[in-house]
Design a protein around this motif. Structure first.
Motif, PDB file in Angstrom:
ATOM      1  N   THR A  42       0.820  -1.158   0.056  1.00 54.73           N
ATOM      2  CA  THR A  42       0.012   0.164   0.016  1.00 54.73           C
ATOM      3  C   THR A  42       0.717   1.169   0.133  1.00 54.73           C
ATOM      4  O   THR A  42       0.482   2.324  -0.652  1.00 54.73           O
ATOM      5  CB  THR A  42      -0.941   0.034   1.273  1.00 54.73           C
ATOM      6  OG1 THR A  42      -1.568  -1.443   1.236  1.00 54.73           O
ATOM      7  CG2 THR A  42      -1.809   1.019   1.187  1.00 54.73           C
ATOM      8  N   VAL A  43       2.072   1.270   0.749  1.00 52.68           N
ATOM      9  CA  VAL A  43       2.914   2.466   0.826  1.00 52.68           C
ATOM     10  C   VAL A  43       3.529   2.730  -0.315  1.00 52.68           C
ATOM     11  O   VAL A  43       3.546   3.989  -0.899  1.00 52.68           O
ATOM     12  CB  VAL A  43       3.917   2.203   1.857  1.00 52.68           C
ATOM     13  CG1 VAL A  43       4.881   3.391   1.753  1.00 52.68           C
ATOM     14  CG2 VAL A  43       3.416   1.995   3.123  1.00 52.68           C
ATOM     15  N   ASP A  44       4.115   1.761  -1.269  1.00 54.90           N
ATOM     16  CA  ASP A  44       4.549   2.217  -2.759  1.00 54.90           C
ATOM     17  C   ASP A  44       3.376   2.518  -3.433  1.00 54.90           C
ATOM     18  O   ASP A  44       3.626   3.578  -4.480  1.00 54.90           O
ATOM     19  CB  ASP A  44       5.132   0.735  -3.280  1.00 54.90           C
ATOM     20  CG  ASP A  44       6.115   0.093  -2.602  1.00 54.90           C
ATOM     21  OD1 ASP A  44       6.801   1.003  -1.936  1.00 54.90           O
ATOM     22  OD2 ASP A  44       6.548  -0.885  -2.436  1.00 54.90           O
ATOM     23  N   ILE A  45       1.988   1.867  -3.521  1.00 57.82           N
ATOM     24  CA  ILE A  45       1.052   2.373  -4.597  1.00 57.82           C
ATOM     25  C   ILE A  45       0.880   3.793  -3.992  1.00 57.82           C
ATOM     26  O   ILE A  45       0.612   4.790  -4.932  1.00 57.82           O
ATOM     27  CB  ILE A  45      -0.206   1.728  -4.396  1.00 57.82           C
ATOM     28  CG1 ILE A  45       0.352   0.204  -4.882  1.00 57.82           C
ATOM     29  CG2 ILE A  45      -1.311   2.126  -4.996  1.00 57.82           C
ATOM     30  CD1 ILE A  45      -0.768  -1.148  -4.469  1.00 57.82           C
ATOM     31  N   MET A  46       0.726   4.163  -2.627  1.00 57.96           N
ATOM     32  CA  MET A  46       0.430   5.635  -2.184  1.00 57.96           C
ATOM     33  C   MET A  46       1.403   6.672  -2.700  1.00 57.96           C
ATOM     34  O   MET A  46       1.210   7.542  -3.357  1.00 57.96           O
ATOM     35  CB  MET A  46       0.430   5.703  -0.868  1.00 57.96           C
ATOM     36  CG  MET A  46      -1.005   5.259  -0.258  1.00 57.96           C
ATOM     37  SD  MET A  46      -2.235   6.157  -0.929  1.00 57.96           S
ATOM     38  CE  MET A  46      -2.169   7.951  -0.386  1.00 57.96           C
ATOM     39  N   LYS A  47       2.919   6.111  -2.869  1.00 57.68           N
ATOM     40  CA  LYS A  47       3.881   7.309  -3.266  1.00 57.68           C
ATOM     41  C   LYS A  47       3.723   7.459  -4.736  1.00 57.68           C
ATOM     42  O   LYS A  47       3.796   8.264  -5.393  1.00 57.68           O
ATOM     43  CB  LYS A  47       5.250   6.522  -2.824  1.00 57.68           C
ATOM     44  CG  LYS A  47       5.723   6.481  -1.628  1.00 57.68           C
ATOM     45  CD  LYS A  47       7.001   5.688  -1.461  1.00 57.68           C
ATOM     46  CE  LYS A  47       7.490   5.574  -0.016  1.00 57.68           C
ATOM     47  NZ  LYS A  47       8.735   4.990   0.235  1.00 57.68           N
ATOM     48  N   GLU A  48       3.428   6.248  -5.478  1.00 57.98           N
ATOM     49  CA  GLU A  48       3.078   6.447  -7.072  1.00 57.98           C
ATOM     50  C   GLU A  48       2.008   7.464  -7.309  1.00 57.98           C
ATOM     51  O   GLU A  48       2.119   8.139  -7.859  1.00 57.98           O
ATOM     52  CB  GLU A  48       2.708   5.159  -7.614  1.00 57.98           C
ATOM     53  CG  GLU A  48       4.110   4.028  -7.612  1.00 57.98           C
ATOM     54  CD  GLU A  48       3.793   2.849  -8.234  1.00 57.98           C
ATOM     55  OE1 GLU A  48       2.543   2.509  -8.928  1.00 57.98           O
ATOM     56  OE2 GLU A  48       4.415   1.826  -8.094  1.00 57.98           O
TER      57      GLU A  48
END
Length: 165
Positions: A49-55
């Motif tokens: 989820t963190v990676d997707i939020m960064k993108e």
């Protein structure tokens, strides 16, 4: 639906925030993302989820809101002669543009009937090449006026059929 405390002014304020200049930023928070992933797990594609939020945040940061185009303010004429000459030039330019558009439309109109006749002949040769169907005969009688206007005739169908042999 309006709430008891709402006033007309608050509705106007809400509308003004959506006029393009003060439009609220649209984004995704982590809670929304988690709900989206719960509905469609394929969104993750091996990411957390963190990676997707960064993108998503990076994509949102690069997004810009288009500003509405404003017309250039018309300058007040400084001299009557300059104004009249400029107005005459604009008039002639618009007149030429309109004349060119008319000529183009006239040309399209001249091609309209011949194209339709060619299409009708093709369909006739495909569906009833001998023009013996009672329906074909009745349509030729019923639409005789229209066929005369566009230049369609049974003779043209026969001539095309003879050319193909």
């Amino acid at each position: 639906m309006a709430k008891p405390g709402d006033t007309e002014d608050s509705a106007d304020e809400w509308g003004s925030t959506l006029d393009g200049r003060e439009a609220p930023a649209i984004g995704v928070n982590e809670d929304m993302l988690r709900k989206a992933i719960a509905l469609n797990p394929s969104i993750k594609q091996g990411k957390d989820t963190v990676d997707i939020m960064k993108e998503l945040s990076a994509a949102q940061a690069s997004r810009t809101v288009a500003q509405p185009q404003q017309e250039a303010p018309k300058a007040k004429p400084k001299d009557i002669v300059e104004f009249f000459l400029s107005a005459k030039e604009k008039y002639e330019s618009e007149r030429k543009r309109i004349t060119a558009e008319k000529q183009k439309l006239d040309q399209e109109e001249k091609q309209l009937a011949p194209k339709l006749v060619e299409r009708m002949i093709d369909v006739m040769l495909e569906l009833d090449p001998n023009m013996t169907s009672p329906q074909t005969q009745e349509m030729l009688k019923m639409q005789a006026g229209f066929f005369n206007v566009i230049g369609f005739s049974a003779r043209k169908v026969i001539e095309r059929k003879m050319q193909k042999k």
